[in-house]
Design a protein around this motif. Structure first.
Motif, short mmCIF file in Angstrom:
data_model
loop_
_atom_site.label_atom_id
_atom_site.label_comp_id
_atom_site.label_asym_id
_atom_site.label_seq_id
_atom_site.Cartn_x
_atom_site.Cartn_y
_atom_site.Cartn_z
N MET A 228 25.88 78.42 75.17
CA MET A 228 25.93 79.64 74.37
C MET A 228 27.38 80.12 74.27
N SER A 229 27.81 80.49 73.08
CA SER A 229 29.19 80.93 72.88
C SER A 229 29.42 82.26 73.57
N ARG A 230 30.60 82.43 74.10
CA ARG A 230 30.98 83.67 74.79
C ARG A 230 31.65 84.62 73.82
N ARG A 231 31.39 85.91 73.99
CA ARG A 231 31.95 86.94 73.11
C ARG A 231 32.68 87.98 73.95
N ALA A 232 33.75 88.52 73.39
CA ALA A 232 34.61 89.47 74.11
C ALA A 232 34.38 90.88 73.57
N VAL A 233 33.98 91.80 74.46
CA VAL A 233 33.71 93.17 74.05
C VAL A 233 34.53 94.14 74.89
N ILE A 234 34.73 95.33 74.35
CA ILE A 234 35.54 96.36 74.99
C ILE A 234 34.62 97.38 75.64
N THR A 235 34.81 97.59 76.96
CA THR A 235 33.93 98.49 77.70
C THR A 235 34.68 99.64 78.38
N GLY A 236 35.98 99.68 78.26
CA GLY A 236 36.75 100.77 78.86
C GLY A 236 38.08 100.94 78.16
N VAL A 237 38.54 102.19 78.02
CA VAL A 237 39.84 102.46 77.38
C VAL A 237 40.56 103.57 78.14
N GLY A 238 41.88 103.49 78.13
CA GLY A 238 42.72 104.52 78.72
C GLY A 238 43.99 104.67 77.92
N VAL A 239 44.53 105.89 77.85
CA VAL A 239 45.64 106.16 76.94
C VAL A 239 46.67 107.10 77.57
#
Length: 422
Positions: free
Chosen positions: A1-12
Motif C-alpha cells: 500500500m502506498s504511503r501518504r504524508a499528512v500534516i498533524t501539527g503546526v507552530g509559528v
C-alpha cells in the motif's frame, strides 16, 4: 500500500504575533506587520523596513543557556517546534527515535550571530584579521546551518534522517517537500519540518539594497509591500519560522490524530538562466505546478485557491501570473490567489513554510486570506488576487508556490483528507 504524508501539527513565530492563533488572526484580518526596523539603526540604508517578530526568548520559555547558545533563527525553530509538537498530540518519547526525522529549511543560516561576532572580533571592521579570542564558544555552530536542524532534532528526539535544505527563498517549501518524500519512501514515520530565518541585519539589508529589490516606501512601511499592484516598488524583508509535524497517514489515523491536510504533490525546477532574473513566461514554475498536480492526481480545475509567491516585484508578479495561466488555463481566471508577504514581509527561507501553514488554516476556516495593499491592480496581472478583504470559500485542493534566487521554482499541492476532524 502506498504511503501518504499528512500534516498533524503546526507552530509559528511570525511578525504580528507568536503562535498559530495570532498568525491566523493577522492573515484573516488582512493586517500588516511591516514597520521601520528596530533591531539596528537602519537609517543609512535605502530600504529601512521589515516584518519583525516581537519575540522574547525568555517569555517563550527558552533557558539562559539556550538563549546564549542559539542564533535567533534557531530560537525561532525551537519555539515553533515545541508548539507544533504539542499541537500534533504525539508522545514523541514513546516513538522509535529512528523513525523520526527532521528537515529544516533556511536560506541564510545564522546571519545575525555571524555578523555580530564579526563586528566584535574585528573591532567593527578595524582589523583585517579577526581576533578569535573575542568569539563566543558557539561560533562554529553559527558557521554550520546544520546546527539548527540538530537543535530541532534534540528537541523532538529525532535519530532518523536529519538535514538542512537551503535553496534560497524556496527553502521553506522544499524542506517540507523533502520531508514528504522521506515519509512516502518509508525512511521515517514522523518528520518535523519547516523553515526558519532571522536575516534582519545590516549585511542582508545592504545586499537587497544593492540589487534594488527592496521597497523604498519608508514613509509608509505598513503598505510598502504591494504584490500585483501597479504602484509596487519592491519587496519588504521579514523574519520568522513555521514548523510542521508531518506524519504517515495510517500512523496518524491509528492514533486518531487531527489532520490539517495532505502533501499530495511537490515538484521543484530551476531556470538555469540568471541568479535573480526570471523569464516572464513562467515556464519553469509552470512545469513544477504541472508535475505537482500530476503527483496529486489532480486536475487544474480541482485547484480552489492559489497561495502566490507574491514578493512585491513586477518581475515576479508577471512571472507567476503567466505560470498560473500556463498550468491552469481558463481555470486560472476563476481561482482566487493571494500573497501573505504583503502582510508579514519576505522571510527568505522561512516564508514557504509560513505560507503552507497559512494555507492549511484556510482549509480549517473555509476562509481565504487576502492580498493586503492591493488598491490599483496591475492590468498585466489580470487574475483574481483577493484584494484587501478575506473571502469565505470552502477549498479541498490548493496550490502554493515559491520562487528563489538562483532560479529555483517550487510548487506544492495540498489536499484535505477525509475524516480529518479534530
Amino acid at each position: 500500500m502506498s504511503r501518504r504524508a499528512v500534516i498533524t501539527g503546526v507552530g509559528v513565530v511570525a511578525p504580528g504575533g507568536i503562535g498559530t492563533k495570532a498568525y491566523w488572526q493577522l492573515l484573516s484580518e488582512g493586517r500588516t506587520a511591516t514597520r521601520i526596523i528596530t533591531h539596528f539603526d537602519a537609517s543609512p540604508y535605502r530600504s529601512r523596513m521589515a516584518g519583525e517578530a516581537d519575540f522574547d526568548p525568555v517569555r517563550e520559555g527558552l533557558t539562559p543557556q539556550e538563549i546564549r547558545r542559539l542564533d535567533r533563527a534557531a530560537q525561532f525553530a525551537v519555539v515553533a517546534g515545541r508548539e507544533a509538537m504539542a499541537d500534533s498530540g504525539i508522545e514523541f518519547d514513546q516513538l522509535d527515535p529512528g523513525r523520526i526525522g527532521v528537515s529544516l529549511g533556511t536560506a541564510v543560516g545564522c546571519t545575525t550571530s555571524l555578523e555580530r561576532e564579526f563586528i566584535v572580533g574585528s573591532d567593527r571592521g578595524k582589523y583585517w584579521e579577526v581576533d578569535a579570542s573575542y568569539a563566543v564558544p558557539h561560533l562554529y555552530d553559527y558557521f554550520t546551518p546544520s546546527s539548527m536542524a540538530t537543535e530541532l532534532a534534540w528537541t523532538v528526539g529525532a535519530e532518523g534522517p536529519v538535514s538542512v535544505v537551503s535553496t534560497g527563498c524556496t527553502s521553506g517549501l522544499d524542506s517540507v517537500g523533502y520531508a514528504a518524500e522521506l515519509i512516502m519512501e518509508g525512511s521515517a514515520d514522523v518528520v518535523v519540518t519547516g523553515g526558519t530565518e532571522a536575516p534582519l541585519s545590516p549585511i542582508t539589508v545592504v545586499c537587497f539594497d544593492v540589487i534594488r529589490a527592496s521597497s523604498t516606501r519608508n514613509d509608509d512601511p505598513t503598505t510598502a509591500c504591494r504584490p500585483f499592484d501597479k504602484t509596487r516598488d519592491g519587496l519588504v524583508l521579514g523574519e520568522g519560522s513555521a514548523i510542521i509535524v508531518l506524519e504517515e497517514l495510517e500512523h496518524a489515523r491509528a492514533r486518531g490524530a487531527h489532520i490539517y491536510g495532505e502533501v499530495a504533490g511537490f515538484a521543484s525546477r530551476c531556470n538555469a538562466y540568471h541568479m535573480t532574473g526570471l523569464h516572464p513566461e513562467g515556464i519553469e514554475m509552470s512545469d513544477a505546478i504541472n508535475i505537482a498536480l500530476k503527483q496529486a492526481r489532480a486536475d487544474a480545475t480541482d485547484v480552489g485557491y492559489i497561495n502566490a509567491h507574491g514578493s512585491g516585484t513586477k518581475q515576479n508578479d508577471l512571472h507567476e501570473t503567466a505560470a498560473f495561466k500556463r498550468s491552469l488555463g481558463a481555470h486560472a481566471y476563476k481561482t482566487p490567489v493571494s500573497g501573505f508577504k504583503s502582510m508579514i514581509g519576505h522571510s527568505l527561507g522561512a516564508i514557504g513554510s509560513l505560507e503552507i501553514v497559512g494555507s492549511l488554516l484556510a482549509f480549517e476556516q473555509d476562509l481565504i486570506p487576502p492580498t493586503a495593499n492591493l488598491h490599483e491592480q496591475d492590468p498585466e496581472c489580470d487574475l483574481d488576487y483577493t484584494p484587501l478583504v478575506a473571502r469565505e470559500k470552502k477549498v479541498d485542493t490548493l496550490l502554493t508556490v515559491g520562487s528563489g534566487f538562483g532560479g529555483f521554482q517550487s510548487a506544492m499541492v495540498l489536499k484535505k483528507v477525509e475524516g480529518a476532524g479534530r
